[in-house]
Design an enzyme around this catalytic site. Structure first.
Site, PDB file in Angstrom:
ATOM      1  N   LYS A  14      12.133 -10.379 -87.698  1.00  0.00           N
ATOM      2  CA  LYS A  14      12.550  -8.921 -87.368  1.00  0.00           C
ATOM      3  C   LYS A  14      12.971  -8.397 -85.996  1.00  0.00           C
ATOM      4  O   LYS A  14      13.880  -8.010 -85.495  1.00  0.00           O
ATOM      5  CB  LYS A  14      11.757  -8.019 -87.967  1.00  0.00           C
ATOM      6  CG  LYS A  14      11.799  -7.919 -89.636  1.00  0.00           C
ATOM      7  CD  LYS A  14      10.715  -6.849 -90.363  1.00  0.00           C
ATOM      8  CE  LYS A  14       9.314  -6.856 -89.684  1.00  0.00           C
ATOM      9  NZ  LYS A  14       8.505  -7.831 -90.003  1.00  0.00           N
ATOM     10  N   ARG A  89       7.451   0.827 -95.213  1.00  0.00           N
ATOM     11  CA  ARG A  89       6.794  -0.206 -95.736  1.00  0.00           C
ATOM     12  C   ARG A  89       6.095   0.257 -97.161  1.00  0.00           C
ATOM     13  O   ARG A  89       5.614  -0.472 -98.040  1.00  0.00           O
ATOM     14  CB  ARG A  89       5.707  -1.110 -94.956  1.00  0.00           C
ATOM     15  CG  ARG A  89       6.205  -1.910 -93.871  1.00  0.00           C
ATOM     16  CD  ARG A  89       4.952  -2.572 -93.349  1.00  0.00           C
ATOM     17  NE  ARG A  89       5.527  -3.509 -92.369  1.00  0.00           N
ATOM     18  CZ  ARG A  89       4.853  -4.316 -91.782  1.00  0.00           C
ATOM     19  NH1 ARG A  89       3.422  -3.836 -91.384  1.00  0.00           N
ATOM     20  NH2 ARG A  89       5.320  -5.053 -90.752  1.00  0.00           N
ATOM     21  N   ARG A 129       3.277 -18.784 -83.694  1.00  0.00           N
ATOM     22  CA  ARG A 129       3.274 -17.593 -82.819  1.00  0.00           C
ATOM     23  C   ARG A 129       1.928 -17.459 -82.332  1.00  0.00           C
ATOM     24  O   ARG A 129       1.731 -16.956 -81.117  1.00  0.00           O
ATOM     25  CB  ARG A 129       4.012 -16.704 -83.486  1.00  0.00           C
ATOM     26  CG  ARG A 129       4.241 -15.016 -82.613  1.00  0.00           C
ATOM     27  CD  ARG A 129       4.933 -14.297 -83.135  1.00  0.00           C
ATOM     28  NE  ARG A 129       4.256 -13.343 -83.974  1.00  0.00           N
ATOM     29  CZ  ARG A 129       4.740 -12.424 -84.910  1.00  0.00           C
ATOM     30  NH1 ARG A 129       5.810 -11.963 -84.879  1.00  0.00           N
ATOM     31  NH2 ARG A 129       3.737 -11.825 -85.810  1.00  0.00           N
ATOM     32  N   ARG A 135      -2.404 -12.955 -80.257  1.00  0.00           N
ATOM     33  CA  ARG A 135      -2.587 -12.075 -81.532  1.00  0.00           C
ATOM     34  C   ARG A 135      -3.572 -12.791 -82.395  1.00  0.00           C
ATOM     35  O   ARG A 135      -3.043 -13.912 -83.093  1.00  0.00           O
ATOM     36  CB  ARG A 135      -1.229 -11.653 -82.055  1.00  0.00           C
ATOM     37  CG  ARG A 135      -0.299 -10.907 -81.206  1.00  0.00           C
ATOM     38  CD  ARG A 135       1.004 -10.536 -81.996  1.00  0.00           C
ATOM     39  NE  ARG A 135       0.796  -9.890 -83.417  1.00  0.00           N
ATOM     40  CZ  ARG A 135       1.876  -9.423 -84.006  1.00  0.00           C
ATOM     41  NH1 ARG A 135       3.030  -9.352 -83.593  1.00  0.00           N
ATOM     42  NH2 ARG A 135       1.699  -8.986 -85.345  1.00  0.00           N
ATOM     43  N   ARG A 147      -1.761 -10.678 -95.337  1.00  0.00           N
ATOM     44  CA  ARG A 147      -0.460  -9.908 -94.616  1.00  0.00           C
ATOM     45  C   ARG A 147       0.659  -9.907 -95.660  1.00  0.00           C
ATOM     46  O   ARG A 147       1.503  -8.980 -95.956  1.00  0.00           O
ATOM     47  CB  ARG A 147      -0.441 -10.042 -93.294  1.00  0.00           C
ATOM     48  CG  ARG A 147      -1.306  -9.786 -92.426  1.00  0.00           C
ATOM     49  CD  ARG A 147      -1.111 -10.235 -90.817  1.00  0.00           C
ATOM     50  NE  ARG A 147       0.217  -9.961 -90.325  1.00  0.00           N
ATOM     51  CZ  ARG A 147       0.456 -10.304 -89.232  1.00  0.00           C
ATOM     52  NH1 ARG A 147       0.191 -11.814 -88.992  1.00  0.00           N
ATOM     53  NH2 ARG A 147       1.904 -10.235 -88.966  1.00  0.00           N
TER      54      ARG A 147
END
Length: 192
Positions: A14, A89, A129, A135, A147
């Site tokens: 995204k 969402r 990532r 993160r 998630r």
């Protein structure tokens, strides 16, 4: 104006695709992830609250996200519209977004573009990532799986809502970045 909702599970691309859509159509990105990070970095009350959910791999409650979104839309811009990345969402967020866009921008959501990617590819992308981003929510496979499950459980109704409105378009999110961008561009061109 063009107002796009860019949809897809964590790791679907995204953020990358939002940037390409922004450049192509002169849009302003409203990314809930960016809003969360800004608020967390600046240690705002909303940021502290959002971080407590994100660290557990949970979605942030609607009202926290909505308050951040309203603040962002009130900032001046000279773009041709907005791209909403990571919001809505839930059905409640969808209804809130429709109301906010109408009240704050005197406009509507034009299209919901949904990036479709196999779950195993999502996990691989997020772990990769996590190696470079720092993160915490991208470095634990269990949190990532949670998630993704939460994303599907909570967003199925949103996709259905946009389908009923004739605004929901699925785009294969696997392949070359430019190839995926061209598919997204073609869908936006149809509504211009």
């Amino acid at each position: 104006m063009i107002n796009i909702v860019l949809f897809g599970p964590p790791g679907s691309g995204k953020g990358t695709q939002a940037q390409n859509l922004i450049e192509k159509f002169n849009l302003k990105q409203v990314s809930t992830g960016d809003l969360f990070r800004f608020n967390m970095k600046n240690d705002t009350e909303l940021g502290k609250l959002a971080k407590s959910y994100i660290d557990k791999g949970e979605l942030v409650p609607d009202q926290v996200t909505t308050d951040m979104l309203i603040d962002e839309l009130r900032k001046p811009t000279d773009t041709n519209g907005f791209i909403f990345d990571g919001y809505p969402r839930t059905v409640a967020q969808t209804e809130a977004l429709e109301r906010i866009v109408k009240e704050e921008l005197n406009d509507k959501i034009d299209i919901c573009l949904s990036l479709i990617v196999d779950d195993q590819i999502l996990v691989e992308r997020l772990l990769k990532r996590g190696e470079t981003s720092g993160r915490t929510d991208d470095s634990n496979e269990e949190i990532i799986q949670n998630r993704i499950k939460e994303y599907y459980a909570k967003t199925a109704e949103v996709a259905e809502l946009y389908k009923q409105q004739g605004k929901y378009i699925e785009v294969n999110g696997v392949g070359g970045i430019d190839e995926i961008s061209e598919k997204l561009f073609a869908e936006v061109e149809k509504i211009k």
